[in-house]
Design a protein around this motif. Structure first.
Motif, PDB file in Angstrom:
ATOM      1  N   THR A 298       0.812  -1.215   0.000  1.00  0.00           N
ATOM      2  CA  THR A 298       0.000   0.000   0.000  1.00  0.00           C
ATOM      3  C   THR A 298       0.849   1.270   0.000  1.00  0.00           C
ATOM      4  O   THR A 298       0.319   2.376   0.073  1.00  0.00           O
ATOM      5  CB  THR A 298      -0.938   0.008   1.215  1.00  0.00           C
ATOM      6  N   GLY A 314      -0.853  -3.302   4.584  1.00  0.00           N
ATOM      7  CA  GLY A 314      -2.163  -3.232   5.220  1.00  0.00           C
ATOM      8  C   GLY A 314      -2.950  -4.464   4.877  1.00  0.00           C
ATOM      9  O   GLY A 314      -3.270  -4.708   3.714  1.00  0.00           O
ATOM     10  N   ALA A 322      -0.659  -4.103  10.038  1.00  0.00           N
ATOM     11  CA  ALA A 322      -0.464  -2.747   9.530  1.00  0.00           C
ATOM     12  C   ALA A 322       0.930  -2.312   9.915  1.00  0.00           C
ATOM     13  O   ALA A 322       1.232  -2.173  11.106  1.00  0.00           O
ATOM     14  CB  ALA A 322      -1.497  -1.792  10.097  1.00  0.00           C
ATOM     15  N   ASN A 350      -4.807  -0.968  14.055  1.00  0.00           N
ATOM     16  CA  ASN A 350      -4.679  -1.771  12.842  1.00  0.00           C
ATOM     17  C   ASN A 350      -5.469  -1.150  11.704  1.00  0.00           C
ATOM     18  O   ASN A 350      -6.531  -0.555  11.915  1.00  0.00           O
ATOM     19  CB  ASN A 350      -5.138  -3.205  13.090  1.00  0.00           C
ATOM     20  N   SER A 352      -3.942   0.111   7.773  1.00  0.00           N
ATOM     21  CA  SER A 352      -2.924  -0.016   6.731  1.00  0.00           C
ATOM     22  C   SER A 352      -1.966   1.165   6.800  1.00  0.00           C
ATOM     23  O   SER A 352      -2.368   2.281   7.130  1.00  0.00           O
ATOM     24  CB  SER A 352      -3.564  -0.075   5.341  1.00  0.00           C
TER      25      SER A 352
END
Length: 529
Positions: A298, A314, A322, A350, A352
């Motif tokens: 990500t 993520g 994450a 949590n 991302s």
């Protein structure tokens, strides 16, 4: 206040300063007011413009003619007509010789020193005003007008690619569609119910019947209208009595001749389609999207010290993760994985890690954490060993991309609104947009940012899932601020996420196993710029 660079320089029209011999009295009077004398070739260019307007009967109809595209900042603000109404500065617009003044859209403007109610030639039912705009992109608000109130406003290219404005009226007059905002745009009222907008001397659209009202006493400005600031580079502004169609053509041609003589040209936006030159499937690590399809990607950054890569991660299932992963220079080996749990932030954080960027000032990383449960987004400062530096700093929920601006030692942060927005932040998380240019991207599917270390250009990526990713290149050049110079379409990207510019190549994280795309694998793709 614009944090940028301004220049004063020797006049570029000739190699050195030589004696000047103005031909017209108005030219001689103007040159005499300049604290830095122009060279002979420039005086010739000035005189040609003045002579054309005098001989064509336009000069007598003008209250104000300010040519901001000048050789020196002081000369740029002079009213060529004399008799007052020189321009002034609000905030700190950036002066670029032979181009004009750039306003940042936050707190900068050029005060005309003139208001419609002060007009001599400009009257309630017979008047015109306008400007030579260098910006070609759309404006989200009027670019010039009365600083307070909407009696006079003008937008050379609005969000719908249409010119629109007001002149001594509360009603908007619209004109034909345009492909660019560049050039001379003038709005002219020739009667109680007769308004026409001209682009480069040509009438556009139908004559509007917007009824006239009393002239505003509010001062006019470029870069501010009706209380709102606008970004752009302004080369000239003009106001006076209503002109005939032939006189509009004469004024436009005369100004165009001057602009050509000093090198004012449109800002070209180049579009290219690039073909993939390489691809690497990311290793699974401990938290793959699916076995053999690579870790979630990500965000992407490169460490220029050791050549290692940092991937933002993520993953919601089968186990939330994450964080960021450090990869070897060939992207084949996981050298470390660091996440919310390891940083001691708790499960509520949590979500991302989206944007990731390397800070060359202190060899650390910055990242944007979008926390699903904790709500909102957070700025993370990470050491090269993966440890968290300090506490997370709260950011607006729509925060996504991030890039370290090495020139300002600040953070450019992208908001994935529709359309995408780029703002500058301090490293302490303070929003600096009150005094800095804010960029509006041409897409609502904005994702990530990076700077090209070779050029200093700002790169922004966007693209919907399943569609080719795109990269927009923003440059400063002779503009004074950021402007979109081109858009590259990257064939083969269908889930664009992170973006890195390195050694003449784009490296793009394509999160196709997550979104999904084809092939169904999370990869880093390379494109030659």
């Amino acid at each position: 206040m614009m944090l940028g660079f301004g220049w004063d320089c020797v006049d570029p029209l000739t190699p050195g300063v030589v004696p000047v011999q103005p031909r017209r009295a108005a030219t001689a009077a103007l040159v005499a007011r300049m604290t830095v004398p122009p060279v002979s070739a420039r005086v010739d260019a000035i005189d040609r413009l003045v002579a054309a307007l005098v001989d064509g009967g336009v000069w007598a109809k003008l209250d104000v003619l300010v040519v901001l595209a000048a050789h020196h900042a002081q000369a740029a603000l002079l009213n060529w007509k004399g008799g007052g109404y020189d321009a002034g500065l609000i905030g700190a617009p950036v002066f670029v010789p032979d181009r004009g003044y750039f306003t940042d859209g936050s707190d900068d403007a050029i005060d005309w020193g003139w208001a419609p109610a002060k007009g001599v030639a400009f009257q309630q039912n017979a008047g015109m005003y306008g400007a030579w705009f260098r910006k070609g992109d759309r404006n989200t608000t009027s670019a010039i007008g009365t600083q307070m109130g909407s009696g006079c406003t003008l937008n050379p290219r609005g969000s719908g690619d249409v010119m629109a404005g007001r002149i001594n009226s509360s009603a908007v007059s619209s004109a034909g569609a345009v492909a660019t905002g560049y050039g001379l745009t003038i709005i002219d009222r020739s009667g109680v119910n007769a308004v026409q907008i001209f682009r480069d001397g040509t009438a556009t659209g139908a004559v509007s019947t917007a009824a006239s009202a009393a002239r505003s006493a509010a001062a006019m400005a470029s870069g501010k209208a009706n209380g709102a600031f606008a970004d752009g580079q302004f080369c000239a502004h003009v106001a006076g009595g209503s002109l005939s169609a032939a006189e509009h053509r004469l004024l436009a041609d005369a100004l165009a001749g001057y602009m050509a003589a000093i090198g004012v040209v449109p800002l070209v936006q180049a579009s290219r389609t690039l073909t993939m030159a390489g691809a690497w499937t990311l290793p699974d690590g401990d938290h793959p999207v699916a076995k053999g399809r690579g870790m979630a990607a990500t965000g992407l950054a490169r460490d220029p010290i050791d050549g290692c890569w940092w991937v933002g991660n993520g993953l919601a299932s089968p186990q939330p993760f994450a964080g960021v992963t450090r990869l070897s220079p060939d992207m084949a080996t996981v050298l470390g994985a660091y996440d919310v749990a390891g940083w001691g932030l708790g499960d509520s954080y949590n979500g991302s890690v989206q944007g990731v960027t390397f800070d060359t000032s202190d060899a650390t990383l910055w990242a944007v954490l979008k926390a699903t449960s904790a709500g909102g987004a957070y700025l993370l400062h990470i050491a090269r060993d993966g440890t968290l530096i300090g506490a997370p700093i709260a950011l607006p929920p729509s925060t996504n991309g991030i890039a370290h601006d090495a020139v300002q030692d600040q953070l450019a942060i992208l908001f994935d609104a529709s359309p995408g927005i780029v703002r500058w932040f301090s490293k302490a998380g303070a929003d600096l947009s009150a005094t800095r240019q804010v960029l509006t991207l041409p897409s609502g599917y904005a994702d990530h940012l990076t700077f090209d270390p070779a050029t200093g250009d700002l790169l922004a990526s966007w693209g919907d899932n399943g569609a080719p990713g795109m990269v927009g290149r923003y440059v400063r050049g002779d503009y004074g601020g950021w402007t979109l110079a081109g858009v590259d379409t990257l064939t083969g990207t269908d889930a664009i996420e992170g973006l890195v510019a390195f050694d003449g190549n784009y490296y793009v994280a394509n999160d196709a196993a997550t979104h999904p795309g084809m092939p169904v694998a999370n990869r880093v793709l390379r494109y030659v710029m």
